[in-house]
Motif scaffolding. Structure first.
Motif, mmCIF file in Angstrom:
data_model
loop_
_atom_site.group_PDB
_atom_site.id
_atom_site.type_symbol
_atom_site.label_atom_id
_atom_site.label_comp_id
_atom_site.label_asym_id
_atom_site.label_seq_id
_atom_site.Cartn_x
_atom_site.Cartn_y
_atom_site.Cartn_z
ATOM 1 N N UNK A 89 -42.196 -24.051 -26.272
ATOM 2 C CA UNK A 89 -42.773 -25.284 -26.805
ATOM 3 C C UNK A 89 -43.312 -25.182 -28.214
ATOM 4 N N UNK A 90 -43.439 -23.972 -28.740
ATOM 5 C CA UNK A 90 -43.914 -23.775 -30.096
ATOM 6 C C UNK A 90 -45.304 -24.345 -30.335
ATOM 7 N N UNK A 91 -45.592 -24.615 -31.586
ATOM 8 C CA UNK A 91 -46.891 -25.154 -31.971
ATOM 9 C C UNK A 91 -47.153 -26.493 -31.303
ATOM 10 N N UNK A 92 -46.151 -27.347 -31.270
ATOM 11 C CA UNK A 92 -46.312 -28.669 -30.665
ATOM 12 C C UNK A 92 -46.679 -28.552 -29.186
ATOM 13 N N UNK A 93 -46.020 -27.661 -28.469
ATOM 14 C CA UNK A 93 -46.310 -27.459 -27.051
ATOM 15 C C UNK A 93 -47.720 -26.932 -26.829
ATOM 16 N N UNK A 94 -48.157 -26.039 -27.706
ATOM 17 C CA UNK A 94 -49.504 -25.484 -27.578
ATOM 18 C C UNK A 94 -50.550 -26.581 -27.760
ATOM 19 N N UNK A 95 -50.375 -27.410 -28.784
ATOM 20 C CA UNK A 95 -51.336 -28.511 -28.999
ATOM 21 C C UNK A 95 -51.325 -29.492 -27.824
ATOM 22 N N UNK A 96 -50.173 -29.803 -27.277
ATOM 23 C CA UNK A 96 -50.105 -30.708 -26.132
ATOM 24 C C UNK A 96 -50.828 -30.094 -24.934
ATOM 25 N N UNK A 97 -50.629 -28.802 -24.686
ATOM 26 C CA UNK A 97 -51.283 -28.139 -23.562
ATOM 27 C C UNK A 97 -52.793 -28.134 -23.733
#
Length: 101
Positions: A89-97
């Motif tokens: 998920x990269x950076x975007x996935x980390x922020x969403x989590x």
């Protein structure tokens, strides 16, 4: 290439186990990045430019969503950092989590 992937849930649960390398370009990194990430754009990525602490587990390479991250992890493995992984998920996935999305 999923064998090179670090599941996002594992990174969120245990971020201190990993050295995070962000391979996005300067403008992307400046806009937003995961705290503590080392910035090494993919175009400048080389194993000899990285100092990985001995007490850390595999390198997590973080891009926007996975494409550059997977390429970077493969390059690092070829260069001798055999534990290199790309972050699901990269950076975007980390922020969403982190936001519970």
């Amino acid at each position: 290439m999923t064998d090179l992937m670090l599941p996002l849930a594992e990174f969120v649960a245990h971020p201190d186990r990993y050295v995070l390398i962000d391979v996005r370009d300067e403008s992307e990194f400046s806009e937003r990045h995961i705290a503590g990430a080392i910035h090494r754009p993919l175009s400048r990525l080389a194993a000899e430019t990285l100092r990985i602490p001995d007490d850390k587990l595999p390198v997590a390479v973080c891009g926007k969503g996975g494409g550059r991250s997977a390429e970077a992890a493969a390059r690092l493995r070829i260069a001798g950092l055999h534990g290199a992984l790309w972050l699901e998920g990269g950076t975007a996935g980390w922020y969403q989590a982190r936001q519970g999305i």
